[in-house]
Enzyme design. Structure first.
Site, PDB file in Angstrom:
ATOM      1  N   HIS A  96       0.822  -1.206   0.000  1.00 38.66           N
ATOM      2  CA  HIS A  96       0.000   0.000   0.000  1.00 38.66           C
ATOM      3  C   HIS A  96       0.862   1.265   0.000  1.00 38.66           C
ATOM      4  CE1 HIS A  96       1.033  -0.557   4.231  1.00 38.66           C
ATOM      5  NE2 HIS A  96       0.815   0.742   4.400  1.00 38.66           N
ATOM      6  N   ASP A  98       0.582   4.922   2.025  1.00 34.47           N
ATOM      7  CA  ASP A  98      -0.177   5.579   3.085  1.00 34.47           C
ATOM      8  C   ASP A  98      -0.908   6.816   2.546  1.00 34.47           C
ATOM      9  OD1 ASP A  98       0.920   3.746   4.855  1.00 34.47           O
ATOM     10  OD2 ASP A  98       2.467   5.123   5.554  1.00 34.47           O
ATOM     11  N   HIS A 251       4.738   0.268   0.380  1.00 33.26           N
ATOM     12  CA  HIS A 251       5.451  -0.532   1.374  1.00 33.26           C
ATOM     13  C   HIS A 251       4.574  -1.676   1.889  1.00 33.26           C
ATOM     14  CE1 HIS A 251       3.609   2.821   3.595  1.00 33.26           C
ATOM     15  NE2 HIS A 251       3.449   1.974   4.590  1.00 33.26           N
ATOM     16  N   ARG A 266       5.442   6.016  14.508  1.00 38.04           N
ATOM     17  CA  ARG A 266       5.392   6.642  13.184  1.00 38.04           C
ATOM     18  C   ARG A 266       4.929   8.084  13.280  1.00 38.04           C
ATOM     19  NH1 ARG A 266       1.282   4.810   8.481  1.00 38.04           N
ATOM     20  NH2 ARG A 266       0.564   6.948   8.387  1.00 38.04           N
TER      21      ARG A 266
HETATM   22  O1  LIG Z   1       5.256  -1.640  10.547  1.00 40.73           O
HETATM   23  C1  LIG Z   1       5.763  -1.392   9.470  1.00 40.73           C
HETATM   24  O2  LIG Z   1       6.859  -1.854   9.112  1.00 40.73           O
HETATM   25  C2  LIG Z   1       5.051  -0.475   8.513  1.00 40.73           C
HETATM   26  C3  LIG Z   1       3.586  -0.394   8.817  1.00 40.73           C
HETATM   27  C4  LIG Z   1       2.897   0.589   7.930  1.00 40.73           C
HETATM   28  O3  LIG Z   1       2.329   0.253   6.949  1.00 40.73           O
HETATM   29  C5  LIG Z   1       2.987   2.010   8.273  1.00 40.73           C
HETATM   30  O4  LIG Z   1       3.496   2.358   9.329  1.00 40.73           O
HETATM   31  O5  LIG Z   1       2.523   2.817   7.466  1.00 40.73           O
HETATM   32 FE   LIG Z   2       1.704   2.007   5.794  1.00 42.14          FE
END
Ligand SMILES: O=C(O)CCC(=O)C(=O)O
Ligand SMILES: [Fe+2]
Length: 276
Positions: A96, A98, A251, A266
């Protein structure tokens, strides 16, 4: 500062910088590397505390608060990407981009490893400039000028994808309505490179066509997007930080550590409108 590619067409490891200190020309060089390579990995950032994480994001630009993930109690700017040891479903366990469901999608994210499983839990990225370049000419002509509709509602709404899993109870924003239209091929706002900008999580249909009519073309593009040549993979370790560009990459968070907890912090960086 030293830059070592993670793979031929995706990702770079940046060595010899402290993100907690980075500003001015150093920050500009980091920015440029991320716009070009799609994602940058930084190791040994043990002093990148939640406060340093927020301060770095503010030096970069604006912060977007994610509407769905839990936020940390002390720092509402930081979203918690967490899988408990007793949970089966993870966040981001499918390819996907984000926030493509926003009309002004987030530029990217700064993800910090806080709790890691003993093995597994890698993250993969795919470079959408490399993906576009590798498309056959007739497919490039076919998608020229097309736009696509994106939404997150089927993923996050009541009864949606996550609600059906053991991750459902952790997420917020089930009542939100999202929707955005973007060109299928965008130009990177800073580098001008052409990038494929549809993704299998949030893109629903080509504008002017039904979902059913759109799917054969979308699926052809998705298969091309994640060709091994376009991807790179990061094995996390304590002190590792990744910063990625959502316009340039997709990702995928591997979910191969059942029975163990994993927690990432994040911060989502504000972006700008996208154009063909
Ligand atoms: O946990 C991760 O490695 C990425 C998860 C994810 O898709 C995000 O944080 O946008
Ligand atoms: Fe993500």
């Amino acid at each position: 500062m030293e830059m070592v590619p993670l793979a031929p067409n995706c990702g770079v490891e940046i060595k010899g910088v402290s993100l907690a200190q980075a500003e001015g020309e150093t920050l500009d060089a980091i920015r440029q590397a991320i716009y070009t390579h799609g994602v940058a990995l930084f190791r040994g950032q043990e002093d990148f505390t939640p406060e340093a994480h927020i301060a770095f994001a503010r030096r970069w630009g604006g912060i977007d608060i994610n509407n769905y993930f839990p936020l940390t109690d002390d720092h509402p700017e930081i979203a918690v990407v967490r899988k408990r040891a007793d949970q089966v479903t993870n966040i981001g366990g499918g390819w996907h981009t984000d926030h493509s469901y926003d009309q002004v999608p987030a530029m990217g994210s700064i993800l910090v490893a806080r709790t890691l499983p003993p093995t597994g839990g890698d993250t993969l990225w795919a470079h959408m400039g490399a993906a576009y370049d590798a498309l056959p000419d007739d497919l490039k002509r076919e998608i020229e000028g097309l736009e696509a509709y994106h939404t997150a509602d089927h993923i996050y709404e009541e009864g949606g994808l996550y609600a059906k899993t053991d991750m459902g109870g952790d997420l917020r924003g089930q009542g939100l309505k999202t929707g955005a239209t973007h060109p299928v091929v965008i130009r990177h706002p800073q580098t001008g490179r052409r990038l494929l900008y549809v993704n299998s999580a949030f893109t629903v249909n080509i504008v002017g066509r039904s979902r059913e009519e759109s799917l054969p073309l979308l699926q052809q593009l998705y298969a091309a997007a994640t060709a091994a040549d376009n991807t790179c993979r990061v094995a996390w370790e304590p002190g590792a930080v990744a910063i990625w560009d959502n316009r340039t990459t997709w990702h995928y968070a591997m979910n191969d550590y059942q029975g163990h907890a994993r927690e990432m912090h994040r911060i989502t960086l504000t972006g700008e409108p996208l154009a063909a």
